[in-house]
Structure formats: structure tokens, C-alpha cells
Enzyme design. Structure first.
Site, PDB file in Angstrom:
ATOM      1  N   GLY A  11      18.835  39.730  28.580  1.00 43.40           N
ATOM      2  CA  GLY A  11      18.678  39.751  27.122  1.00 43.40           C
ATOM      3  C   GLY A  11      17.412  39.012  26.725  1.00 43.40           C
ATOM      4  N   ASP A 164      21.200  33.373  33.315  1.00 47.42           N
ATOM      5  CA  ASP A 164      21.721  33.053  34.650  1.00 47.42           C
ATOM      6  C   ASP A 164      21.869  34.295  35.539  1.00 47.42           C
ATOM      7  OD1 ASP A 164      23.866  33.819  33.049  1.00 47.42           O
ATOM      8  OD2 ASP A 164      25.311  32.704  34.255  1.00 47.42           O
ATOM      9  N   GLY A 165      22.196  35.451  34.950  1.00 52.57           N
ATOM     10  CA  GLY A 165      22.313  36.674  35.753  1.00 52.57           C
ATOM     11  C   GLY A 165      20.977  37.048  36.377  1.00 52.57           C
ATOM     12  N   SER A 166      19.933  36.995  35.573  1.00 51.20           N
ATOM     13  CA  SER A 166      18.595  37.362  36.053  1.00 51.20           C
ATOM     14  C   SER A 166      18.116  36.381  37.109  1.00 51.20           C
ATOM     15  CB  SER A 166      17.598  37.352  34.903  1.00 51.20           C
ATOM     16  OG  SER A 166      18.099  38.106  33.842  1.00 51.20           O
ATOM     17  N   SER A 209      17.070  32.304  27.231  1.00 52.98           N
ATOM     18  CA  SER A 209      18.373  32.771  26.752  1.00 52.98           C
ATOM     19  C   SER A 209      18.671  32.126  25.419  1.00 52.98           C
ATOM     20  CB  SER A 209      19.463  32.386  27.751  1.00 52.98           C
ATOM     21  OG  SER A 209      20.731  32.592  27.171  1.00 52.98           O
ATOM     22  N   ILE A 210      19.228  32.902  24.497  1.00 53.65           N
ATOM     23  CA  ILE A 210      19.577  32.281  23.207  1.00 53.65           C
ATOM     24  C   ILE A 210      20.846  31.447  23.333  1.00 53.65           C
ATOM     25  CG2 ILE A 210      18.517  34.137  21.854  1.00 53.65           C
ATOM     26  CD1 ILE A 210      21.445  34.983  21.114  1.00 53.65           C
ATOM     27  N   ASP A 211      21.596  31.621  24.420  1.00 50.42           N
ATOM     28  CA  ASP A 211      22.928  31.027  24.498  1.00 50.42           C
ATOM     29  C   ASP A 211      22.933  29.516  24.762  1.00 50.42           C
ATOM     30  OD1 ASP A 211      23.813  33.615  24.170  1.00 50.42           O
ATOM     31  OD2 ASP A 211      24.103  33.970  26.305  1.00 50.42           O
ATOM     32  N   ARG A 246      34.167  33.281  -2.538  1.00 53.05           N
ATOM     33  CA  ARG A 246      34.743  34.005  -1.409  1.00 53.05           C
ATOM     34  C   ARG A 246      34.775  33.175  -0.127  1.00 53.05           C
ATOM     35  NH1 ARG A 246      31.606  39.719  -2.366  1.00 53.05           N
ATOM     36  NH2 ARG A 246      33.349  40.797  -3.344  1.00 53.05           N
TER      37      ARG A 246
END
Ligand code: F6P
Length: 426
Positions: A11, A164-166, A209-211, A246
Site C-alpha cells: 500500500g 511488513d509484507g513487502s 506504511s500509514i498504519d 448528530r
């Protein structure tokens, strides 16, 4: 001469371009030849279609026609378009408009770049060299093809910016490297000379990563920008929420990590939030939430803001959805409630100053790490801890990050947080 390639994978996140720029410029400044790989691991698996197999060791698969400013170490001659690098041809389309670009780059994924090719990158969002989630690279054959393409282009060092996947993929490629080159030699895909020359691949990771979910680093490239985008959105929602009295349930990204939700809740003064690392302790989370929100209303608040991380769950690990929360607010508190899923607005847009600076410092450090690495050095990942740029073994950081997710699944929340941040104290 080190031939160093940079790629972005997984991402996208704001600041990846600043990282590419820093890597390219630092590589050139340190006397390396700089390359970029378009479309992440996918590009490395594809290689340069039209020229595959045509380049021997030491040959440079340069652009044809040469890209303006694309000669490493040289600056754009004054009679050439100032912003004439491949990015203009690829992403933004300045040269494309003039009829070039696509022609120049079609079927070419591994591109040699010069100083001027990355001009202006630091302030642009996303990743101009492209990214992809690549299924082929998850297979050993895909990684072997990637290895072959690196050798064909004479590239012996790789800086990978991704999550982390990459980075797991990066580590695998390096761990398997001896196996790959032996197999390639056996198959006759590379010569004995290439085998001897490319015995070692140097890999360095940058966490994009934005996470902000990587263990062992305080901040990942792009997280601060995403947080900023979220805060802007929540501020906008807050004013309309107030007008109509609201309630809004706002879902934010972060995968298994609640950092974005937690920080956004603090920064915007939200009424309530849900994050994976601190699920509601009571099975009846609905009642606990309602009593807090009702109290805020009783105190005179005209709006109710609930921020929910996309990975939020209850104490039994059942996913809590924004729609569920909305139903509770409507039915139990009688609030006129809307759900807003911020989605990819959080990932897009120009990086804030912090991400530009972080990516620049880390990109420069990545090149230094490449140049000082030896066959014995484990691949490092560049991080930041207590405001200092750090290096740590890539696989250790990735393994810890994966262990954090496992501990959360096992409801060991303290253990998970302690692993993600060793300084953590409840
Ligand atoms: O890891 C970054 C991230 O934006 C997560 O927060 C989110 O869960 C995921 O990627 C979304 O992925 P995609 O863009 O493939 O839908």
C-alpha cells in the site's frame, strides 16, 4: 561501482516519493549508479520486457530516447525541459502531453535514473514510481525471476520501501539469494562470471506504511500524513455534526493496528473510540459506550464522535463494525447517526513536513547502510527511535510485528504493546 535500485511496494503512503528521492540522490552522491523499479516487486518480476536477456553484466539498459536529465550525476542541460525526468513522462504527464512518456516506459520496469529525475518528488503524495501487491513474488519462481532481472541489470543493492509484507518479501529474496543464483547458473540463465560477480545481494528496508504498525520504530513513513488527513476529516465532520446535533461513527484504517484511531481520537477530542489493542473489557460494550456518550450529551454536547479502527473487535475477538455502533447509537440513545468510512482519502495527498523529513533522513541512511553492509550483515531496516534514525535487523522487526498480531489474537494486549514498543508502560 554499486548499482543500487529503489522500489516501493504494498500500500502506498505519503513520503514514499521523498524516500525514493533521498535514496537516488544519496546513491549518486556516494558514487553509485541509481535505478528505480516501477510497480514494486511486480516490476522486478517483469523486468524490462523489450530488453530482457539483451543486457550483459556492466551494460546499462538506458532509456531510448534518453530521458532528459537522466544521466546519472549530471544536471539537466539548460536547453532541455527542466522537469524532464521519467516521472514527468510517467505519472504527471508533462512529457506525456508532449507525446513521449508512455512510449518511453512501456514494458520497462527497471530504469536508471539521474539526479534531476527525482526533482520535486519530496512534496508529492503516493508513489510516482508505482506500487503493487504482487502475487508472483510470493512464489519462489517469482522471486527467482526477480533475481535474474536484478543480475541482468547488474544491480547488486536494493532499497525497498513498504510495509511488513513487502519487507518480508525483501528478506526472503536475500535469504534465498545463494539458492537462486545457483539455480540460475545451472539453468544457464546467468554466466559463471555473473554468478561470481553477484554472489551477494544487499537489501535495506524502509518502512512506508500509514498504519504505524512496525515493531521497533516509533514512526513509519506516511503515518503522520494519514493522521493529519483523518484529523482534517474529523474536524469537517464535527462542524456538521454540531449543526445537526448528530452522532458520527468514523472508521479509520490501520489494519490490525489502532495507532491512527487512537491518535486521531486524542487530537480531535472524540467522545469514544475502539482499537484492537484495547478492546472493551465488558462483553456488553454497547452499554459501557452508551453511558459515556449519554453523559457527554447530558453535559450539553451537541455532537457525538466515535472513532473506530477498522481492526476493532470486542473482548471475544468478534469484529465490531461501524454499522453496529451506529445501530446502537440510534436505537439506544435515539441519536440521528451517520457512518463515515474515510477509506483511501487517508492514504492520498501530499506528505506533511514530518514525513518528507523522516523519509529523507531514512532514505539517506538506507544508502549508507547499503554501502557499509557485508555478506555477514543481516539486512537492516531503517527506523526512528527517540528521534534518532536507527538500523536494526530487518527480519527481527518483521517477526516482532507479526508476533504482535498473534499476541493480540491471543488477547495478550500488554505483551503485544510491549513488543511493539519496548519503552511501553501501561
Ligand atoms: O496497510 C495500509 C492500508 O491502508 C491499511 O490501513 C488498509 O487496511 C489496507 O492498506 C487497504 O489496502 P488496499 O488499498 O489494498 O485496499
Amino acid at each position: 561501482k554499486t548499482r543500487l535500485a529503489c522500489l516501493t511496494s504494498g500500500g502506498d503512503s505519503a513520503g514514499m516519493n521523498a524516500a525514493v528521492r533521498a535514496v537516488v540522490k544519496m546513491a549518486i552522491a556516494r558514487g553509485c549508479e541509481a535505478y528505480v523499479v516501477r510497480e514494486g516487486w511486480e516490476g522486478l518480476v517483469r523486468g524490462n520486457e523489450e530488453s530482457a536477456g539483451q543486457h550483459g553484466v556492466g551494460e546499462t539498459p538506458l532509456h531510448s530516447p534518453p530521458l532528459a536529465g537522466g544521466v546519472p550525476g549530471s544536471h539537466t542541460p539548460s536547453n532541455q525541459p527542466k522537469r524532464g525526468g521519467f516521472v514527468a513522462t510517467y505519472g504527471e504527464g508533462e512529457l506525456l502531453k508532449e507525446g513521449e512518456g508512455e512510449q518511453t516506459l512501456r514494458g520497462r520496469y527497471i530504469i536508471r535514473v539521474g539526479w534531476d529525475d527525482v526533482r520535486g518528488f519530496a512534496s508529492i503524495g503516493g508513489t510516482l514510481i508505482g506500487t503493487a501487491r504482487c502475487a508472483a513474488f510470493r512464489e519462489i519462481e517469482g522471486r527467482r525471476t526477480a533475481a535474474l532481472n536484478l543480475i541482468r541489470h547488474g544491480i547488486d543493492a536494493l532499497v525497498v520501501c513498504g510495509g511488513d509484507g513487502s519487507l518480508t518479501g525483501a528478506d526472503k529474496l536475500r535469504a534465498e539469494w545463494p539458492e537462486h543464483i545457483s539455480a540460475l547458473l545451472e539453468r544457464g540463465d546467468i554466466t559463471q562470471e555473473q554468478y561470481n560477480t553477484y554472489k551477494n545481494l544487499k537489501i535495506v528496508g524502509l518502512v512506508g506504511s500509514i498504519d504505524n504498525d512496525m515493531a521497533g520504530t516509533d514512526m513509519t513513513i506516511g503515518a503522520t500524513t494519514a493522521l493529519h488527513r483523518i484529523c482534517e476529516a474529523v474536524d469537517s465532520i464535527s462542524s456538521t455534526a454540531s449543526s445537526h446535533s448528530r452522532a458520527f461513527v468514523i472508521e479509520v484504517m490501520g489494519r490490525h493496528c489502532g495507532w491512527l484511531a487512537l491518535m486521531a481520537a486524542i487530537a480531535t477530542g472524540a467522545d469514544y473510540m475502539f482499537i484492537p489493542e484495547r478492546p472493551p473489557t465488558a462483553a456488553d460494550w454497547q452499554s459501557s459506550m452508551c453511558s459515556v456518550l449519554q453523559r457527554h450529551r447530558d453535559e450539553g454536547k451537541r455532537k457525538t464522535i466515535v472513532i473506530i479502527a477498522e481492526g476493532a473487535h470486542d473482548c471475544n475477538l468478534n469484529h465490531i463494525t461501524a454499522a453496529e455502533v451506529k445501530d446502537v447509537l440510534t436505537e439506544r440513545l435515539g441519536l440521528d447517526t451517520r457512518v463515515t468510512t474515510l477509506g483511501h482519502t487517508q492514504r492520498g495527498g501530499n506528505p506533511v513536513a514530518y514525513d518528507r523529513i523522516l523519509a529523507t533522513l531514512q532514505g539517506a541512511e538506507a544508502v549508507e547502510a547499503v554501502l557499509s553492509s557485508t555478506p555477514e550483515t543481516p539486512s537492516p531496516v531503517i527506523g526512528i527511535q527517540e528521534n534518532k534514525i536507527t538500523r536494526q535487523p530487518l527480519m527481527e522487526a518483521v517477526a516482532k510485528t507479526q508476533e504482535v498480531a498473534k499476541r493480540i489474537e491471543a488477547r495478550d494486549y500488554e505483551g503485544a504493546l510491549a513488543l511493539r514498543d519496548p519503552e511501553f508502560e501501561d
